[in-house]
Design an enzyme around this catalytic site. Structure first.
Site, PDB file in Angstrom:
ATOM      1  CB  THR A   1      57.822  38.174  67.600  1.00  0.00           C
ATOM      2  OG1 THR A   1      57.692  39.500  67.083  1.00  0.00           O
ATOM      3  CG2 THR A   1      59.217  37.657  67.314  1.00  0.00           C
TER       4      THR A   1
ATOM      5  CB  THR B   1      52.705  30.476  66.692  1.00  0.00           C
ATOM      6  OG1 THR B   1      52.994  29.433  67.634  1.00  0.00           O
ATOM      7  CG2 THR B   1      51.237  30.402  66.305  1.00  0.00           C
TER       8      THR B   1
ATOM      9  CG  ASP C   1      52.006  37.132  69.432  1.00  0.00           C
ATOM     10  OD1 ASP C   1      52.740  36.279  68.892  1.00  0.00           O
ATOM     11  OD2 ASP C   1      52.440  38.056  70.138  1.00  0.00           O
ATOM     12  N   GLY C   2      51.156  34.077  68.978  1.00  0.00           N
ATOM     13  CA  GLY C   2      51.242  32.805  69.679  1.00  0.00           C
ATOM     14  C   GLY C   2      51.544  33.045  71.144  1.00  0.00           C
TER      15      GLY C   2
ATOM     16  CG  ASP D   1      56.654  31.344  75.141  1.00  0.00           C
ATOM     17  OD1 ASP D   1      56.913  30.979  73.983  1.00  0.00           O
ATOM     18  OD2 ASP D   1      57.042  32.423  75.614  1.00  0.00           O
TER      19      ASP D   1
ATOM     20  CE  LYS E   1      52.452  37.265  73.246  1.00  0.00           C
ATOM     21  NZ  LYS E   1      53.107  36.361  72.278  1.00  0.00           N
ATOM     22  N   GLY E   2      57.053  35.656  75.331  1.00  0.00           N
ATOM     23  CA  GLY E   2      58.360  36.276  75.374  1.00  0.00           C
ATOM     24  C   GLY E   2      59.504  35.374  74.979  1.00  0.00           C
TER      25      GLY E   2
ATOM     26  CD  GLU F   1      55.589  38.723  71.245  1.00  0.00           C
ATOM     27  OE1 GLU F   1      55.811  37.930  70.321  1.00  0.00           O
ATOM     28  OE2 GLU F   1      55.763  38.412  72.446  1.00  0.00           O
TER      29      GLU F   1
END
Length: 196
Positions: free
Chosen positions: A7, A10, A59-60, A62, A72-73, A81
């Site tokens: 999510t 990206t 996934d992308g 942060d 992430k998050g 995720e």
């Protein structure tokens, strides 16, 4: 193939690329937002309750370190995720050069139970509840602003805190490969496995 999708911004770009290339795959989305976007583009999205394992997850992140640690998050779907990433042998992380960092730094997103939220936030201090929507499963999203110099110890501490559903620290053991866009080129980092 059965492909897990993360999510965030990206993944939004990735969905358009997958649709343009008419990739023949079945997809599992980590959030309603990704599911809706993917279906609107004509991608075959199915429930994650199916018994077939995932072949690949994309996934992308942060923040990304050279050795494969991730934060992430940002998109508030970190628990889903992490479940998707843990459900595949090959978890591929995508990002641009701004996401590559020498060492992780705050904030670290956390998903919290609403029950006892004030008590949980006090135990996690410094931690601030986001003024935003809840996670896809109704969890409260907050950001931990403490020291992140030892991510493994911090991950264990966050996981051991009552009221914490999940945190946004992803260990290198979860990550197979990282692709970083640098200008017009792509840098490929293999974290685990043999994908050269």
């Amino acid at each position: 193939m059965r492909v897990g999708l993360g999510t965030g911004t990206t993944v939004e770009h990735l969905l358009h690329a997958l649709a343009r290339h008419d990739a023949k795959a079945r997809y599992v989305a980590s959030s309603p937002r990704t599911q809706e976007s993917a279906r609107a583009l004509g991608l075959d999205v199915e429930s994650f309750d199916e018994s077939d394992p995932l072949d690949l997850a994309l996934d992308g992140a942060d923040q990304i370190t050279e050795d494969g640690w991730l934060i992430k998050g940002g998109g508030a779907a970190l628990t889903r995720e992490k479940i998707v990433a843990a459900s595949t042998e090959r978890f591929v992380v995508l990002g641009d050069s701004s996401k590559l960092v020498a060492s992780l730094r705050p904030p670290v997103p956390v998903e919290l139970l609403s029950f006892g939220i004030s008590s949980t936030l006090a135990r996690l201090a410094p931690c601030v509840r986001r003024d935003a929507a809840t996670s896809p499963d109704g969890g409260i999203i907050a950001d931990y602003f403490g020291e992140v110099s030892d991510p493994r110890t911090l991950a264990a501490s966050l996981s051991d805190t009552p009221g914490v559903i999940e945190h946004g620290l992803f260990a290198p053991e979860m990550v197979s490969e990282i692709f970083i866009g640098v200008g017009e080129s792509v840098r490929h980092i293999v974290v685990r496995g043999n994908y050269e």
